[in-house]
Motif scaffolding. Sequence first.
Motif, mmCIF file in Angstrom:
data_model
loop_
_atom_site.group_PDB
_atom_site.id
_atom_site.type_symbol
_atom_site.label_atom_id
_atom_site.label_comp_id
_atom_site.label_asym_id
_atom_site.label_seq_id
_atom_site.Cartn_x
_atom_site.Cartn_y
_atom_site.Cartn_z
ATOM 1 N N VAL A 1 0.778 -1.071 -0.162
ATOM 2 C CA VAL A 1 0.005 0.004 0.019
ATOM 3 C C VAL A 1 0.835 1.075 0.071
ATOM 4 O O VAL A 1 1.630 1.413 0.878
ATOM 5 C CB VAL A 1 -0.782 0.030 1.600
ATOM 6 N N LEU A 2 0.555 2.171 -0.791
ATOM 7 C CA LEU A 2 1.324 3.329 -0.938
ATOM 8 C C LEU A 2 0.254 4.407 -0.275
ATOM 9 O O LEU A 2 -1.139 4.693 -0.492
ATOM 10 C CB LEU A 2 1.569 3.967 -2.368
ATOM 11 N N VAL A 3 0.870 5.126 0.709
ATOM 12 C CA VAL A 3 -0.148 6.054 1.673
ATOM 13 C C VAL A 3 0.253 7.380 1.207
ATOM 14 O O VAL A 3 1.768 8.011 1.175
ATOM 15 C CB VAL A 3 0.052 5.982 3.118
ATOM 16 N N ALA A 4 -0.526 8.249 0.791
ATOM 17 C CA ALA A 4 -0.196 9.744 0.437
ATOM 18 C C ALA A 4 -0.748 10.566 1.502
ATOM 19 O O ALA A 4 -2.056 10.511 1.603
ATOM 20 C CB ALA A 4 -0.914 10.087 -0.974
ATOM 21 N N TRP B 1 -4.671 9.198 1.264
ATOM 22 C CA TRP B 1 -5.002 8.259 0.186
ATOM 23 C C TRP B 1 -4.450 7.193 0.503
ATOM 24 O O TRP B 1 -3.061 6.949 0.369
ATOM 25 C CB TRP B 1 -4.798 8.869 -1.230
ATOM 26 N N LEU B 2 -5.077 5.986 0.394
ATOM 27 C CA LEU B 2 -4.366 4.563 0.410
ATOM 28 C C LEU B 2 -4.340 3.822 -1.007
ATOM 29 O O LEU B 2 -5.792 3.667 -1.483
ATOM 30 C CB LEU B 2 -5.057 3.661 1.527
ATOM 31 N N VAL B 3 -3.481 3.541 -1.539
ATOM 32 C CA VAL B 3 -3.315 3.332 -2.851
ATOM 33 C C VAL B 3 -2.754 1.706 -2.798
ATOM 34 O O VAL B 3 -1.508 1.674 -2.341
ATOM 35 C CB VAL B 3 -2.320 3.969 -3.889
ATOM 36 N N GLY B 4 -3.515 0.859 -3.343
ATOM 37 C CA GLY B 4 -3.175 -0.637 -3.506
ATOM 38 C C GLY B 4 -1.965 -0.726 -4.688
ATOM 39 O O GLY B 4 -2.240 -0.165 -5.742
ATOM 40 N N LEU B 5 -0.907 -1.239 -4.330
ATOM 41 C CA LEU B 5 0.302 -1.495 -5.657
ATOM 42 C C LEU B 5 0.119 -2.995 -5.862
ATOM 43 O O LEU B 5 -0.093 -3.969 -5.069
ATOM 44 C CB LEU B 5 1.517 -1.205 -4.954
ATOM 45 N N ASN B 6 0.171 -3.184 -7.099
ATOM 46 C CA ASN B 6 0.293 -4.843 -7.625
ATOM 47 C C ASN B 6 1.506 -5.531 -7.855
ATOM 48 O O ASN B 6 1.403 -6.671 -8.257
ATOM 49 C CB ASN B 6 -0.553 -4.774 -8.988
ATOM 50 N N GLY B 7 2.462 -4.816 -7.237
ATOM 51 C CA GLY B 7 3.955 -5.625 -7.390
ATOM 52 C C GLY B 7 4.633 -5.504 -8.675
ATOM 53 O O GLY B 7 5.634 -5.812 -8.683
ATOM 54 N N LYS B 8 4.021 -5.020 -9.652
ATOM 55 C CA LYS B 8 4.404 -4.869 -10.744
ATOM 56 C C LYS B 8 4.539 -3.507 -11.414
ATOM 57 O O LYS B 8 4.581 -3.362 -12.618
ATOM 58 C CB LYS B 8 3.724 -5.896 -11.922
ATOM 59 N N GLY B 9 4.624 -2.316 -10.645
ATOM 60 C CA GLY B 9 4.534 -1.050 -10.993
ATOM 61 C C GLY B 9 3.300 -0.490 -11.367
ATOM 62 O O GLY B 9 3.476 0.850 -11.850
ATOM 63 N N GLY B 10 2.045 -1.334 -11.027
ATOM 64 C CA GLY B 10 0.845 -0.671 -11.375
ATOM 65 C C GLY B 10 0.112 -0.466 -10.035
ATOM 66 O O GLY B 10 0.604 -0.714 -9.040
ATOM 67 N N LEU B 11 -1.292 -0.020 -9.960
ATOM 68 C CA LEU B 11 -2.115 -0.047 -9.005
ATOM 69 C C LEU B 11 -3.221 -1.317 -9.114
ATOM 70 O O LEU B 11 -3.346 -2.002 -10.106
ATOM 71 C CB LEU B 11 -3.041 1.245 -9.256
ATOM 72 N N LEU B 12 -3.608 -1.494 -7.526
ATOM 73 C CA LEU B 12 -4.565 -2.650 -7.412
ATOM 74 C C LEU B 12 -5.857 -1.979 -6.946
ATOM 75 O O LEU B 12 -5.714 -1.617 -5.802
ATOM 76 C CB LEU B 12 -4.235 -3.609 -6.523
#
Length: 387
Positions: free
Chosen positions: A305-308, A317-328
Amino acid sequence: MKPPALARRALVALTTASLAASLLAGCSFGPPSEKDSGTPPRFPTPTASPSAGEDDAVSSNVIARNLSVPWGVAFLPDGGALVTERDSRRLLKIGPDSTASGLKVQALTTIEEASSNGEGGLMGVAVSPKYAEDQTIFLYYTTKSDNRIARMKLGERPEAVVTGIPVSGIHNGGRLAFGPDGFLYASTGDASTTGNAQDLSSLGGKILRMTAEGKPAPGNPFPDSLVWSYGHRNVQGFDWDAEKRLFAVEFGQDTFDELNLIEPGKNYGWPVVEGPGTDPKYVNPLTTWKPAEASCSGAAVSGAVLVAACLRGTRLWLVGLNGKGGLLGAPVPALEGEYGRLRTVVRAPDNTLWVTTSNKDGRGKPTTEDDRIIRIVLSGADGVGKS
């Protein structure tokens, strides 16, 4: 505006299933190193129950009060944190010891050379990854003639290692952090001159990468240049995921604030493009927000999770990361309006997150406790808070 229920459930599933497994790995880079991380701060007993955020995505409690525009946070090997105050130009140490009302706050020094003007002043701070050997920290601050990066030992005067970063009353950038490669990264703004962002001879509107001596780091994309990426309006928050990918939040103008995946030598479009575009020579953001809902100054990656931390948007803002450089899934808001303007978010040695408020910066509505540092725990993160 609340996200769809499906997106909220996706984030909760994400934090529950993957955050615990990846959080501990998230402390394996950046200052301090795992072996030097020291003991976690000794937190006082909260005077009230921790607050819950959107869908109970986060819990929070205040650990320091009555600060003045705390801007940068970096942890020392003993578990305490160095905190800069932008306008007062004071360098503080917060923790690891505590008092009845919160963590102990100690003023260490005032950076007299710094000049607080508008959005400038004493901003970023980073601790050398070799602090146990060199006792060195790094500061980013505004002077009357430029923004600069300096190194210093506590109790001594700062020594400038990078000068000539464009300065203005606005858009001064200011974040510092050591990357997983051991080099120092800095974010700069266009200093209200939009042409700086596309000018590779200017240090404005860039993300910079350097050695501890302020020299271009080996492997930088442009010969004899500190520039790592360009075409930025004003980046103030960035962090890396466990796969060493760099993410940054950026202030837009009127239409879009951005979250970007930063890659060396890439052009992120400002001032030609704000938000997504169609020209392939400019990198499109991973996601965008309306400035009224964002204006994010801080970013930290905690597991998947990226937290902004957002100023005008007065939320995380809580942003899910997909582990491949994109978002979930779609970003999920948390703590909307609960603490006012949120400036900085960093990962602490115990894998919790520290968030600073910025209600005394002339644009907020401070309470009698402001400004504050808030300790954040993401729900479903079994590893959070454990050493």
